[in-house]
Design a protein around this motif. Structure first.
Motif, PDB file in Angstrom:
ATOM      1  N   PHE A 164       3.750  -0.660   2.781  1.00  0.00           N
ATOM      2  CA  PHE A 164       4.627  -0.223   1.981  1.00  0.00           C
ATOM      3  C   PHE A 164       6.096   0.449   2.988  1.00  0.00           C
ATOM      4  O   PHE A 164       5.752   0.233   4.389  1.00  0.00           O
ATOM      5  CB  PHE A 164       4.028   1.269   1.501  1.00  0.00           C
ATOM      6  CG  PHE A 164       3.022   1.109   1.316  1.00  0.00           C
ATOM      7  CD1 PHE A 164       3.044   1.301  -0.395  1.00  0.00           C
ATOM      8  CD2 PHE A 164       2.105   0.938   1.902  1.00  0.00           C
ATOM      9  CE1 PHE A 164       1.829   0.737  -1.163  1.00  0.00           C
ATOM     10  CE2 PHE A 164       0.561   0.536   0.472  1.00  0.00           C
ATOM     11  CZ  PHE A 164       0.741   0.639  -0.181  1.00  0.00           C
ATOM     12  N   THR A 169      -5.074   8.462   2.912  1.00  0.00           N
ATOM     13  CA  THR A 169      -3.816   7.548   1.831  1.00  0.00           C
ATOM     14  C   THR A 169      -3.074   8.695   2.430  1.00  0.00           C
ATOM     15  O   THR A 169      -1.680   9.085   2.156  1.00  0.00           O
ATOM     16  CB  THR A 169      -4.106   7.574   1.517  1.00  0.00           C
ATOM     17  OG1 THR A 169      -4.863   8.528   0.540  1.00  0.00           O
ATOM     18  CG2 THR A 169      -5.312   6.017   0.943  1.00  0.00           C
ATOM     19  N   LEU A 177      -0.631   8.073  -0.812  1.00  0.00           N
ATOM     20  CA  LEU A 177      -0.711   7.158  -1.177  1.00  0.00           C
ATOM     21  C   LEU A 177      -1.707   7.162  -2.301  1.00  0.00           C
ATOM     22  O   LEU A 177      -1.098   6.238  -3.693  1.00  0.00           O
ATOM     23  CB  LEU A 177      -0.319   5.802  -0.120  1.00  0.00           C
ATOM     24  CG  LEU A 177      -0.287   5.964   0.989  1.00  0.00           C
ATOM     25  CD1 LEU A 177      -0.260   4.658   2.056  1.00  0.00           C
ATOM     26  CD2 LEU A 177       1.061   5.664   0.536  1.00  0.00           C
ATOM     27  N   LYS A 198       2.400   6.438  -4.901  1.00  0.00           N
ATOM     28  CA  LYS A 198       2.809   5.021  -3.796  1.00  0.00           C
ATOM     29  C   LYS A 198       4.508   4.944  -4.188  1.00  0.00           C
ATOM     30  O   LYS A 198       5.112   4.680  -2.250  1.00  0.00           O
ATOM     31  CB  LYS A 198       2.390   3.417  -4.101  1.00  0.00           C
ATOM     32  CG  LYS A 198       0.679   3.957  -4.580  1.00  0.00           C
ATOM     33  CD  LYS A 198       0.570   1.933  -4.827  1.00  0.00           C
ATOM     34  CE  LYS A 198       0.927   2.025  -6.251  1.00  0.00           C
ATOM     35  NZ  LYS A 198       0.414   3.038  -7.677  1.00  0.00           N
ATOM     36  N   LEU A 250      -5.563   0.361  -2.279  1.00  0.00           N
ATOM     37  CA  LEU A 250      -4.489  -0.227  -2.138  1.00  0.00           C
ATOM     38  C   LEU A 250      -3.851  -1.187  -1.758  1.00  0.00           C
ATOM     39  O   LEU A 250      -2.887  -1.758  -2.839  1.00  0.00           O
ATOM     40  CB  LEU A 250      -3.397   1.112  -1.656  1.00  0.00           C
ATOM     41  CG  LEU A 250      -3.952   2.254  -2.489  1.00  0.00           C
ATOM     42  CD1 LEU A 250      -3.612   3.256  -1.177  1.00  0.00           C
ATOM     43  CD2 LEU A 250      -3.392   3.375  -4.026  1.00  0.00           C
TER      44      LEU A 250
END
Length: 633
Positions: A514, A533, A549, A553, A621
């Motif tokens: 990310f 997250t 996240l 996201k 994820l």
């Protein structure tokens, strides 16, 4: 003769002794008298209390038989050197009166020093017992201190008579002299201020400790001070305990931050917050390091240890000769604090000791870094069961410091180079050292750690290999300010940089999972202690960004400005492990605590999180964002 009122006692009762012990302390004397001390300008408790109690006093006219007055009276009565009783004395007085009546008009023989006619010797009488029950009386009388009067008289101020004739030129000259005098006074004040600053940096003033009287009530005073602060900040304390933003129910996962206590100190106004960390054992205590990131504004430094129970003043203050760049608490010994300085030295402070000087400190003699120390990190005890911690500096060295007896001994673990040692030329290995800015050790793998550099690269290193990196990542285009391993997932770490980005990595892949552009230089990033997250980041425009996240996201759940004034940079952020709050530090020396709204702490509020669930959530994820071309290296 036996008196009529005498008791009939047996021989055993007569032999029995009754002992009575008298003490010199007056039970009715006060023991908490407070007097105002005009010298120190404060109230002080009076230590010495007069214990004397006078029960009976009578002025007598008895004379000692050896005194001159007694001798003159005895000579007048015609008795020299004999002890007479009261009966004999009365008989003598009667005889003297009769003789005086018979020989009236004759000169007094006592005045000529002649002895009158002989007085018959008195029959000695046996002294009667003071008591009839074998009672022995013992008593003591303390000395009564004489009273003294003390007085002072001030001298009247001198008076002078002045007269002169004023004209335009004399007024002008007087103004010129006054201006010159003011300029000299300003120069003197500036010199005195510079001297005080120089002395303060050379000989720091100890702020811990005090007199014996203060130490006896130190704990009570601290409790009372905390109670007063709690009453003063009662609304903030209520928000800290019970506040929940009801508007979160109507928002699509977004949340807010509620400002709580603001921690600041007058001694830290001219410094920036260079480090911020909560204590691993005491969840209400956190330490703030003060220094400066500007090379031209380096003076001294400061370490302030605050408590959420007393936001008005630090619990501990440690002044330093050089600016503080980083600090870290020992996870098992929370009273040990490692500190890194701008001049390349490292030190260890013991919060239990009542002194402002460090217990251990490196120097040029026993070895230190040649550039600023950007981060320190405690590690588990080595094979010899000695405490040790690691440090990273701009000189390209990652060093291990061991606490041996009364000194620090260091060992260089790895040298950070521009290129891999295998690719570079061995002849100029010391010329291509990179500037290390941050590092972090893996939570479960003891030997594994990652290093961020000023060139924007991130290197994966091992304690066992000092000559090469395990892997390298072209992470950022500018300096890396922070790298953090995830507290739950063993393969994920985050990095932030001055290129405005925060990136989430899987250390088995060379590309980030990310990437988030925050629109300004990112000073710090930290993972949440209750979710795999959730992480927070702070930027130079005074904003705090909270990401989750698992919910979004792409965008942060909260993006809030927390700076007290415009153009204030927020440098560091830290989560509390037990309370839903985080602390941030800015470049004005202030530390601010913020409470997370319910949408930002769903896992903590519902108490449904576990390590396995958090790892599975992050793994899900990662599976969504991984692409086939990112092959495992």
């Amino acid at each position: 003769m036996k008196p009529d009122d005498q008791l009939d006692l047996t021989p055993e009762e007569l032999k029995e002794e009754f002992t009575r012990i008298l003490t010199a302390n007056n039970p009715h004397a006060p023991n908490n008298i407070v007097r105002y001390d005009f010298k120190d300008h404060c109230y002080k408790m009076k230590v010495g209390v007069d214990q004397l109690a006078v029960h009976f006093a009578m002025d007598g006219n008895m004379l000692h038989k050896e005194s001159d007055e007694a001798k003159r009276q005895l000579a007048k009565l015609g008795i020299v050197g004999e002890v007479i009783s009261e009966h004999t004395l009365s008989e003598v007085e009667v005889n003297v009166e009769e003789d005086d009546a018979d020989a009236e008009g004759e000169p007094d023989s006592a005045e000529d020093g002649d002895v009158p006619k002989e007085v018959p010797a008195a029959k000695p009488q046996e002294a009667a017992l003071r008591n009839q029950f074998n009672f022995s009386e013992r008593a003591s009388q303390t000395f009564n201190n004489p009273y003294r009067e003390r007085g002072t008289s001030t001298e009247p101020p001198p008076r002078t008579t002045f007269s002169a004739t004023a004209n335009q030129w004399e007024i002008y000259d007087a103004y010129v002299e006054d201006l010159e005098r003011q300029e000299k006074l300003k120069e003197k004040k500036s010199r005195d201020k510079d001297d005080k600053e120089r002395k303060k940096h050379i000989q720091p003033v100890e702020t811990i400790g005090g007199g014996d009287e203060i130490n006896r009530v130190n704990k009570s005073i601290k409790i009372i001070e905390r109670m007063v602060n709690q009453n003063t900040h009662d609304e903030i304390a209520q928000d800290f305990k019970y506040w929940d933003d009801g508007s979160d129910d109507f928002k699509d996962g977004e949340g807010t931050l509620l400002p709580l206590w603001l921690f600041k100190s007058d001694k830290a106004k001219k410094y920036s917050v260079t480090s911020l960390l909560f204590n691993p054992k005491y969840d209400d205590m956190f330490a703030v390091g003060h220094g400066s990131y500007d090379f031209l504004k380096q003076s001294g430094g400061l370490v302030c240890v605050y408590s959420l129970k007393n936001p008005s003043f630090p619990e501990y203050i440690y002044p330093t000769e050089s600016g503080v760049m980083t600090l870290d608490f020992h996870p098992e010994h929370p009273y040990l604090m490692a500190v890194g300085f701008y001049d390349g030295a490292v030190a260890v402070y013991n919060l239990r000791e009542k002194t402002t000087s460090p217990t251990y400190k490196s120097s040029a003699k026993n070895g230190k870094h040649t550039d600023p120390v950007w981060q320190v990190y405690w590690q588990e005890n080595d094979l010899d069961n000695q405490l040790n911690f690691f440090s990273i500096s701009s000189d390209g060295r990652v060093s291990c410091w061991s606490l041996i007896k009364n000194e620090l001994q260091h060992t260089d673990i790895i040298l950070i180079r521009m290129n891999s040692p295998a690719e570079g030329d061995s002849t100029n290995m010391n010329l291509d050292l990179a500037c290390g800015t941050c590092f972090d050790f893996h939570k479960t793998i003891d030997y594994l750690f990652i290093v961020g550099t000023e060139e924007g690269k991130i290197h994966k290193c091992s304690k066992h290999y000092s000559s090469k990196f395990l892997d390298s990542y072209d992470a950022h285009h500018m300096a890396v300010y922070a790298v953090r391993w995830n507290k739950f997932h063993p393969r994920v770490f985050a990095s932030c940089s001055a290129d405005w980005t925060v990136k989430i990595w899987d250390h088995n892949y060379s590309e980030p999972m990310f990437t988030f552009d925050l629109g300004n230089a990112v000073g710090d990033v930290v993972w949440s202690p209750y979710s795999a997250t959730v992480f927070a980041a702070v930027t130079d425009d005074g904003r705090v960004h909270i990401f989750d996240l698992s919910q979004n996201k792409y965008d942060p759940l909260c993006q809030q400005s927390v700076a007290q004034k415009k153009r204030t940079k927020v440098n560091h952020v830290a989560f509390n492990k037990h309370h839903p709050i985080l602390a941030i530090g800015d470049d004005r020396g202030n530390a601010l605590t913020l409470k997370l709204s319910p949408n930002l702490r769903k896992c903590l509020k519902e108490k449904t999180y576990s390590r396995e669930n958090e790892i599975a959530k992050m793994e899900k994820l990662l599976d969504l964002v991984r692409e086939p071309e990112y092959e495992n290296k």
